[in-house]
Design a protein around this motif. Structure first.
Motif, mmCIF file in Angstrom:
data_model
loop_
_atom_site.group_PDB
_atom_site.id
_atom_site.type_symbol
_atom_site.label_atom_id
_atom_site.label_comp_id
_atom_site.label_asym_id
_atom_site.label_seq_id
_atom_site.Cartn_x
_atom_site.Cartn_y
_atom_site.Cartn_z
ATOM 1 N N PRO A 143 58.248 48.238 40.436
ATOM 2 C CA PRO A 143 58.476 47.694 39.087
ATOM 3 C C PRO A 143 58.813 46.203 39.131
ATOM 4 O O PRO A 143 59.373 45.698 40.108
ATOM 5 C CB PRO A 143 59.661 48.524 38.576
ATOM 6 C CG PRO A 143 59.609 49.790 39.367
ATOM 7 C CD PRO A 143 59.126 49.384 40.730
ATOM 8 N N VAL A 144 58.473 45.508 38.053
ATOM 9 C CA VAL A 144 58.696 44.063 37.969
ATOM 10 C C VAL A 144 59.451 43.750 36.678
ATOM 11 O O VAL A 144 59.107 44.257 35.609
ATOM 12 C CB VAL A 144 57.350 43.292 37.972
ATOM 13 C CG1 VAL A 144 57.594 41.797 37.824
ATOM 14 C CG2 VAL A 144 56.571 43.588 39.255
ATOM 15 N N ALA A 145 60.500 42.922 36.798
ATOM 16 C CA ALA A 145 61.269 42.476 35.636
ATOM 17 C C ALA A 145 61.277 40.956 35.614
ATOM 18 O O ALA A 145 61.498 40.306 36.642
ATOM 19 C CB ALA A 145 62.706 43.006 35.704
ATOM 20 N N ASP A 146 61.024 40.390 34.427
ATOM 21 C CA ASP A 146 60.930 38.935 34.322
ATOM 22 C C ASP A 146 61.522 38.487 32.990
ATOM 23 O O ASP A 146 61.245 39.079 31.944
ATOM 24 C CB ASP A 146 59.464 38.499 34.416
ATOM 25 C CG ASP A 146 59.326 36.984 34.401
ATOM 26 O OD1 ASP A 146 59.919 36.318 35.263
ATOM 27 O OD2 ASP A 146 58.621 36.473 33.502
ATOM 28 N N ALA A 147 62.355 37.433 33.030
ATOM 29 C CA ALA A 147 62.957 36.873 31.819
ATOM 30 C C ALA A 147 62.894 35.356 31.916
ATOM 31 O O ALA A 147 63.225 34.772 32.962
ATOM 32 C CB ALA A 147 64.403 37.337 31.660
ATOM 33 N N ASN A 148 62.477 34.717 30.832
ATOM 34 C CA ASN A 148 62.316 33.261 30.836
ATOM 35 C C ASN A 148 62.910 32.640 29.581
ATOM 36 O O ASN A 148 62.853 33.212 28.490
ATOM 37 C CB ASN A 148 60.830 32.887 30.909
ATOM 38 C CG ASN A 148 60.208 33.254 32.241
ATOM 39 O OD1 ASN A 148 60.634 32.781 33.286
ATOM 40 N ND2 ASN A 148 59.206 34.113 32.208
ATOM 41 N N SER A 181 63.427 51.689 42.462
ATOM 42 C CA SER A 181 62.125 52.141 42.940
ATOM 43 C C SER A 181 61.193 52.533 41.795
ATOM 44 O O SER A 181 59.969 52.486 41.940
ATOM 45 C CB SER A 181 62.299 53.334 43.881
ATOM 46 O OG SER A 181 62.947 54.409 43.206
ATOM 47 N N ARG A 182 61.754 52.907 40.615
ATOM 48 C CA ARG A 182 60.896 53.333 39.506
ATOM 49 C C ARG A 182 61.289 52.725 38.163
ATOM 50 O O ARG A 182 60.661 53.048 37.152
ATOM 51 C CB ARG A 182 60.922 54.863 39.380
ATOM 52 C CG ARG A 182 60.160 55.608 40.466
ATOM 53 C CD ARG A 182 60.059 57.082 40.115
ATOM 54 N NE ARG A 182 59.402 57.285 38.821
ATOM 55 C CZ ARG A 182 59.424 58.429 38.163
ATOM 56 N NH1 ARG A 182 60.088 59.465 38.643
ATOM 57 N NH2 ARG A 182 58.802 58.548 37.000
ATOM 58 N N THR A 183 62.301 51.862 38.113
ATOM 59 C CA THR A 183 62.727 51.299 36.833
ATOM 60 C C THR A 183 62.877 49.784 36.923
ATOM 61 O O THR A 183 63.031 49.221 38.011
ATOM 62 C CB THR A 183 64.076 51.890 36.379
ATOM 63 O OG1 THR A 183 65.106 51.496 37.310
ATOM 64 C CG2 THR A 183 64.013 53.402 36.304
ATOM 65 N N ALA A 184 62.840 49.148 35.749
ATOM 66 C CA ALA A 184 63.043 47.702 35.671
ATOM 67 C C ALA A 184 63.702 47.377 34.331
ATOM 68 O O ALA A 184 63.484 48.062 33.332
ATOM 69 C CB ALA A 184 61.719 46.948 35.800
ATOM 70 N N THR A 242 73.220 40.399 22.893
ATOM 71 C CA THR A 242 72.108 40.452 23.832
ATOM 72 C C THR A 242 70.839 40.020 23.122
ATOM 73 O O THR A 242 70.509 40.537 22.045
ATOM 74 C CB THR A 242 71.932 41.874 24.397
ATOM 75 O OG1 THR A 242 73.133 42.275 25.060
ATOM 76 C CG2 THR A 242 70.775 41.923 25.385
ATOM 77 N N LEU A 243 70.109 39.085 23.729
ATOM 78 C CA LEU A 243 68.865 38.579 23.165
ATOM 79 C C LEU A 243 67.700 38.880 24.112
ATOM 80 O O LEU A 243 67.786 38.601 25.309
ATOM 81 C CB LEU A 243 68.943 37.076 22.924
ATOM 82 C CG LEU A 243 69.932 36.601 21.841
ATOM 83 C CD1 LEU A 243 70.037 35.082 21.850
ATOM 84 C CD2 LEU A 243 69.497 37.089 20.464
ATOM 85 N N ALA A 244 66.634 39.432 23.574
ATOM 86 C CA ALA A 244 65.382 39.677 24.293
ATOM 87 C C ALA A 244 65.600 40.563 25.514
ATOM 88 O O ALA A 244 65.696 40.103 26.643
ATOM 89 C CB ALA A 244 64.727 38.358 24.707
ATOM 90 N N GLU A 245 65.637 41.858 25.275
ATOM 91 C CA GLU A 245 65.847 42.841 26.340
ATOM 92 C C GLU A 245 64.635 43.758 26.435
ATOM 93 O O GLU A 245 64.075 44.182 25.416
ATOM 94 C CB GLU A 245 67.106 43.663 26.053
ATOM 95 C CG GLU A 245 67.434 44.707 27.114
ATOM 96 C CD GLU A 245 68.668 45.504 26.742
ATOM 97 O OE1 GLU A 245 69.664 45.456 27.482
ATOM 98 O OE2 GLU A 245 68.642 46.173 25.679
ATOM 99 N N ALA A 246 64.223 44.088 27.663
ATOM 100 C CA ALA A 246 63.087 44.980 27.885
ATOM 101 C C ALA A 246 63.381 45.888 29.074
ATOM 102 O O ALA A 246 63.977 45.460 30.062
ATOM 103 C CB ALA A 246 61.812 44.176 28.147
ATOM 104 N N THR A 247 62.970 47.162 28.979
ATOM 105 C CA THR A 247 63.165 48.118 30.071
ATOM 106 C C THR A 247 61.908 48.971 30.232
ATOM 107 O O THR A 247 61.095 49.104 29.309
ATOM 108 C CB THR A 247 64.357 49.052 29.800
ATOM 109 O OG1 THR A 247 64.032 49.937 28.717
ATOM 110 C CG2 THR A 247 65.611 48.263 29.462
ATOM 111 N N CYS A 248 61.763 49.574 31.412
ATOM 112 C CA CYS A 248 60.647 50.489 31.644
ATOM 113 C C CYS A 248 60.984 51.448 32.771
ATOM 114 O O CYS A 248 61.891 51.209 33.574
ATOM 115 C CB CYS A 248 59.353 49.729 31.982
ATOM 116 S SG CYS A 248 59.391 48.856 33.577
ATOM 117 N N GLU A 249 60.239 52.550 32.810
ATOM 118 C CA GLU A 249 60.314 53.533 33.900
ATOM 119 C C GLU A 249 58.897 53.925 34.276
ATOM 120 O O GLU A 249 58.068 54.204 33.400
ATOM 121 C CB GLU A 249 61.103 54.769 33.475
ATOM 122 C CG GLU A 249 61.184 55.822 34.572
ATOM 123 C CD GLU A 249 61.926 57.066 34.118
ATOM 124 O OE1 GLU A 249 61.929 58.058 34.875
ATOM 125 O OE2 GLU A 249 62.496 57.044 33.007
#
Length: 312
Positions: A155-160, A201-204, A230-237
């Motif tokens: 998984p990949v997490a990116d914040a800009n 291993s499976r979440t971001a 909290t501003l601009a939050e994203a999650t995934c599995e």
């Protein structure tokens, strides 16, 4: 009283024992199935704004919570809204005030069998709290957060954060992945955490900006405002892959799945159908089937023993 009164005929004993073993078998077999849910799709979420603020009024006897969200979605959804207002009893006569205003405030979340992704974007935004109608807590040009989880990949997490940032009227320079404190005498203090990301291993998860606010505006009957934004939050599995399903042991109801970090109020992660199959063709129910068979053998042996004893 004759002791034979309490004896049960051998045939009846065998029948009862067999019925008990057969009745217990399905109950045993049902336990592993309750420990996990099936499903191959991943999960994703996205939120533009989330507040958890405590507003104290001037008389210090009333605390009014300000808990609002803007564009909070879960896959497969999307939302777009550029303004958020709120009303609080006892603040400015109960009139509505602007919490967030932006040119762009997007949240998107998608989930398929191949990939799940959460994405948020916020541009030209101003954040306000009660008691500071003319002074923004923070003004920013653009922030984005993306969390991408593909089946079989890391998984990949990116914040800009792009462009200048103004906090309580002061332009500041933020450090990526660091913390910045801004203090304004007579107004208060804001602590900013920029670009927070976390992967397993499976979440971001990615958060573009998290603010810890403590201000004392002394205006509009507001004495203090404390809490987090909290501003601009994203999650995934990630979706489950065949390899994950074959290797993943059945999860206990009170434990997180193997390889995942424990989360508050976490539920059992879904596993794909057939996750319990072994190479020999057996599954997690095999021990229970064996136990039922053993019970039947024991019941038959007991009945035979009693029958021979009576004949003797």
């Amino acid at each position: 009283m004759n002791g034979n009164t309490f004896r049960m005929p051998a045939r009846r004993l065998a029948t009862v024992a067999a019925a008990t073993a057969l009745a217990a078998g399905p109950a045993f077999l049902a336990v592993p199935g309750a420990a996990h849910a099936t499903g191959a799709h991943g999960r994703a979420s996205a939120t533009v704004l989330r507040t958890g603020l405590d507003v104290s009024l001037l008389n210090r006897t009333v605390n009014v919570p300000l808990a609002v969200t803007l564009n909070e979605v879960q896959a497969p959804e999307s939302a777009r809204k550029t303004a958020l207002t709120a009303r609080l009893d006892g603040v400015d006569g109960g009139r509505a005030f602007s919490v967030l205003r932006a040119d762009v405030a997007d949240a998107r979340a998608t989930a398929t069998a191949a990939k799940s992704e959460g994405h948020t974007e916020l541009a030209h935004a101003k954040l306000h709290v009660p008691g500071l109608p003319l002074l923004s807590v923070v003004e920013l040009s653009e922030v984005t957060s993306t969390a991408t989880c593909e089946a079989g990949k890391k998984p990949v997490a990116d914040a800009n954060l792009l462009g200048p940032v103004t906090v309580l009227g002061k332009k500041v320079t933020l450090t990526t992945g660091g913390t910045t404190d801004v203090k304004v005498p007579g107004v208060g203090e804001v602590r900013l955490d920029l670009s927070k990301t976390r992967t397993t291993s499976r979440t971001a998860a990615a958060t573009a900006l998290e603010l810890k606010i403590s201000v004392n505006p002394l205006d509009l009957n507001v004495a203090e405002v404390d809490g987090t934004v909290t501003l601009a939050e994203a999650t995934c599995e990630s979706p489950a892959t065949p390899a994950d399903e074959a290797e993943q042991p059945p999860a206990k109801a009170d434990e997180p799945p193997a390889g995942e970090d424990a989360e508050p109020a976490a539920d059992v992660q879904p596993q794909g159908a057939g996750a319990d199959l072994a190479e020999t063709g057996g599954n997690s129910a095999t021990p229970y089937v064996a136990a039922g068979a053993a019970a039947l053998v024991l019941a038959g042996g007991s009945a035979l023993f009693l029958a021979r004893r009576r004949r003797g």
